[in-house]
Scaffold this motif. Structure first.
Motif, PDB file in Angstrom:
ATOM      1  N   ILE A  17       0.860  -1.172   0.000  1.00  0.00           N
ATOM      2  CA  ILE A  17       0.000   0.000   0.000  1.00  0.00           C
ATOM      3  C   ILE A  17       0.900   1.227   0.000  1.00  0.00           C
ATOM      4  CG2 ILE A  17      -1.750   1.277   1.286  1.00  0.00           C
ATOM      5  CD1 ILE A  17      -2.537  -1.465   2.530  1.00  0.00           C
ATOM      6  N   PRO A  18       0.756   2.086  -0.990  1.00  0.00           N
ATOM      7  CA  PRO A  18       1.611   3.283  -1.017  1.00  0.00           C
ATOM      8  C   PRO A  18       1.386   4.146   0.225  1.00  0.00           C
ATOM      9  CG  PRO A  18       0.434   3.004  -3.099  1.00  0.00           C
ATOM     10  CD  PRO A  18      -0.134   2.022  -2.123  1.00  0.00           C
ATOM     11  N   SER A  19       2.448   4.689   0.735  1.00  0.00           N
ATOM     12  CA  SER A  19       2.385   5.567   1.902  1.00  0.00           C
ATOM     13  C   SER A  19       1.844   6.925   1.484  1.00  0.00           C
ATOM     14  CB  SER A  19       3.786   5.733   2.499  1.00  0.00           C
ATOM     15  OG  SER A  19       3.787   6.748   3.462  1.00  0.00           O
ATOM     16  N   LYS A  20       1.173   7.589   2.423  1.00  0.00           N
ATOM     17  CA  LYS A  20       0.714   8.950   2.148  1.00  0.00           C
ATOM     18  C   LYS A  20       1.864   9.943   2.284  1.00  0.00           C
ATOM     19  CE  LYS A  20      -0.819   9.713   6.877  1.00  0.00           C
ATOM     20  NZ  LYS A  20      -1.907  10.066   7.745  1.00  0.00           N
ATOM     21  N   PHE A  21       2.996   9.480   2.784  1.00  0.00           N
ATOM     22  CA  PHE A  21       4.145  10.347   2.978  1.00  0.00           C
ATOM     23  C   PHE A  21       5.028  10.334   1.739  1.00  0.00           C
ATOM     24  CE2 PHE A  21       2.951   8.695   7.156  1.00  0.00           C
ATOM     25  CZ  PHE A  21       2.599   9.890   7.764  1.00  0.00           C
ATOM     26  N   ALA A  22       5.592  11.471   1.428  1.00  0.00           N
ATOM     27  CA  ALA A  22       6.493  11.582   0.282  1.00  0.00           C
ATOM     28  C   ALA A  22       7.772  12.262   0.745  1.00  0.00           C
ATOM     29  CB  ALA A  22       5.849  12.386  -0.830  1.00  0.00           C
ATOM     30  N   ILE A  23       8.887  11.719   0.312  1.00  0.00           N
ATOM     31  CA  ILE A  23      10.185  12.288   0.665  1.00  0.00           C
ATOM     32  C   ILE A  23      10.434  13.522  -0.214  1.00  0.00           C
ATOM     33  CG2 ILE A  23      11.388  10.747  -0.906  1.00  0.00           C
ATOM     34  CD1 ILE A  23      13.704  10.662   1.082  1.00  0.00           C
ATOM     35  N   ALA A  24      10.956  14.556   0.406  1.00  0.00           N
ATOM     36  CA  ALA A  24      11.256  15.783  -0.341  1.00  0.00           C
ATOM     37  C   ALA A  24      12.404  15.552  -1.320  1.00  0.00           C
ATOM     38  CB  ALA A  24      11.614  16.909   0.628  1.00  0.00           C
ATOM     39  N   GLN A  32      22.667   7.534   0.064  1.00  0.00           N
ATOM     40  CA  GLN A  32      23.048   7.945   1.414  1.00  0.00           C
ATOM     41  C   GLN A  32      22.078   8.994   1.956  1.00  0.00           C
ATOM     42  OE1 GLN A  32      25.153   7.566  -1.221  1.00  0.00           O
ATOM     43  NE2 GLN A  32      27.281   7.638  -0.543  1.00  0.00           N
ATOM     44  N   SER A  33      21.672   9.941   1.117  1.00  0.00           N
ATOM     45  CA  SER A  33      20.759  10.987   1.597  1.00  0.00           C
ATOM     46  C   SER A  33      19.396  10.406   1.951  1.00  0.00           C
ATOM     47  CB  SER A  33      20.637  12.123   0.582  1.00  0.00           C
ATOM     48  OG  SER A  33      20.056  11.684  -0.618  1.00  0.00           O
ATOM     49  N   VAL A  34      18.960   9.380   1.242  1.00  0.00           N
ATOM     50  CA  VAL A  34      17.696   8.707   1.584  1.00  0.00           C
ATOM     51  C   VAL A  34      17.839   8.020   2.935  1.00  0.00           C
ATOM     52  CG1 VAL A  34      16.084   6.867   0.938  1.00  0.00           C
ATOM     53  CG2 VAL A  34      16.984   8.396  -0.818  1.00  0.00           C
ATOM     54  N   TRP A  35      18.954   7.329   3.150  1.00  0.00           N
ATOM     55  CA  TRP A  35      19.155   6.645   4.433  1.00  0.00           C
ATOM     56  C   TRP A  35      19.277   7.644   5.575  1.00  0.00           C
ATOM     57  CZ3 TRP A  35      23.006   3.147   1.560  1.00  0.00           C
ATOM     58  CH2 TRP A  35      22.345   2.003   1.095  1.00  0.00           C
ATOM     59  N   ARG A  36      19.948   8.750   5.337  1.00  0.00           N
ATOM     60  CA  ARG A  36      20.061   9.773   6.388  1.00  0.00           C
ATOM     61  C   ARG A  36      18.681  10.314   6.746  1.00  0.00           C
ATOM     62  NH1 ARG A  36      24.851  11.315   3.182  1.00  0.00           N
ATOM     63  NH2 ARG A  36      26.668  10.693   4.412  1.00  0.00           N
ATOM     64  N   TRP A  37      17.839  10.545   5.742  1.00  0.00           N
ATOM     65  CA  TRP A  37      16.483  11.042   5.982  1.00  0.00           C
ATOM     66  C   TRP A  37      15.641  10.000   6.721  1.00  0.00           C
ATOM     67  CZ3 TRP A  37      11.934   8.910   4.040  1.00  0.00           C
ATOM     68  CH2 TRP A  37      10.777   9.645   4.327  1.00  0.00           C
ATOM     69  N   SER A  38      15.668   8.769   6.252  1.00  0.00           N
ATOM     70  CA  SER A  38      14.786   7.746   6.830  1.00  0.00           C
ATOM     71  C   SER A  38      15.208   7.322   8.231  1.00  0.00           C
ATOM     72  CB  SER A  38      14.705   6.522   5.908  1.00  0.00           C
ATOM     73  OG  SER A  38      15.952   5.859   5.837  1.00  0.00           O
ATOM     74  N   ALA A  39      16.465   7.535   8.596  1.00  0.00           N
ATOM     75  CA  ALA A  39      16.947   7.123   9.920  1.00  0.00           C
ATOM     76  C   ALA A  39      16.145   7.770  11.046  1.00  0.00           C
ATOM     77  CB  ALA A  39      18.431   7.454  10.078  1.00  0.00           C
ATOM     78  N   ALA A  40      15.677   8.978  10.834  1.00  0.00           N
ATOM     79  CA  ALA A  40      14.919   9.685  11.874  1.00  0.00           C
ATOM     80  C   ALA A  40      13.576   9.026  12.167  1.00  0.00           C
ATOM     81  CB  ALA A  40      14.703  11.142  11.456  1.00  0.00           C
ATOM     82  N   TYR A  41      13.111   8.154  11.282  1.00  0.00           N
ATOM     83  CA  TYR A  41      11.811   7.509  11.446  1.00  0.00           C
ATOM     84  C   TYR A  41      11.918   6.037  11.830  1.00  0.00           C
ATOM     85  CZ  TYR A  41      10.671  11.816   9.168  1.00  0.00           C
ATOM     86  OH  TYR A  41      10.590  13.147   8.857  1.00  0.00           O
TER      87      TYR A  41
END
Length: 119
Positions: A17-24, A32-41
């Protein structure tokens, strides 16, 4: 990319199921930038196997980082430390927020009890 950033070392099974959240877009420049962003969650990792060990997500596997993303060992060490620190601080912040909210709720319950008419 966002799935890879927060896969938790698992392969998806069944329907997705697609998430309602979208990465900027600013976080999509590199893996690496995706992993840095997702680490906070992410949550703290818990032992998954019977022997108490866990499998590592891709952002913590040197061979995968080198072969799939061209990330050197020193870049990987920096990334791994950054991700771990972000996860730890984010988990601590969420825990503190949860405790603060529970304290506020309990205070409100006590105030309500004190102001409630006695029967």
């Amino acid at each position: 990319n966002a799935y890879c950033g927060d896969s938790g070392g698992g392969v998806p099974h069944g329907g997705m199921i697609p998430s309602k959240f979208a990465i900027a877009n600013k976080h999509l420049g590199t893996q690496q930038s995706v992993w840095r962003w997702s680490a906070a969650y992410q949550q703290e990792r818990q032992p998954q196997n019977q022997d108490g060990t866990t499998s590592n997500p891709a952002c913590m596997e040197y061979d995968i980082l080198r072969e799939s993303f061209g990330i050197s060992r020193s870049e990987a060490d920096t990334l791994i430390n950054e991700v771990k620190e972000t996860i730890e601080s984010s988990v601590a912040a969420r825990k503190a927020e949860r405790e603060s909210l529970l304290t506020r709720i309990n205070r409100q319950i006590e105030r309500d009890r004190e102001t409630r008419p006695r029967v």
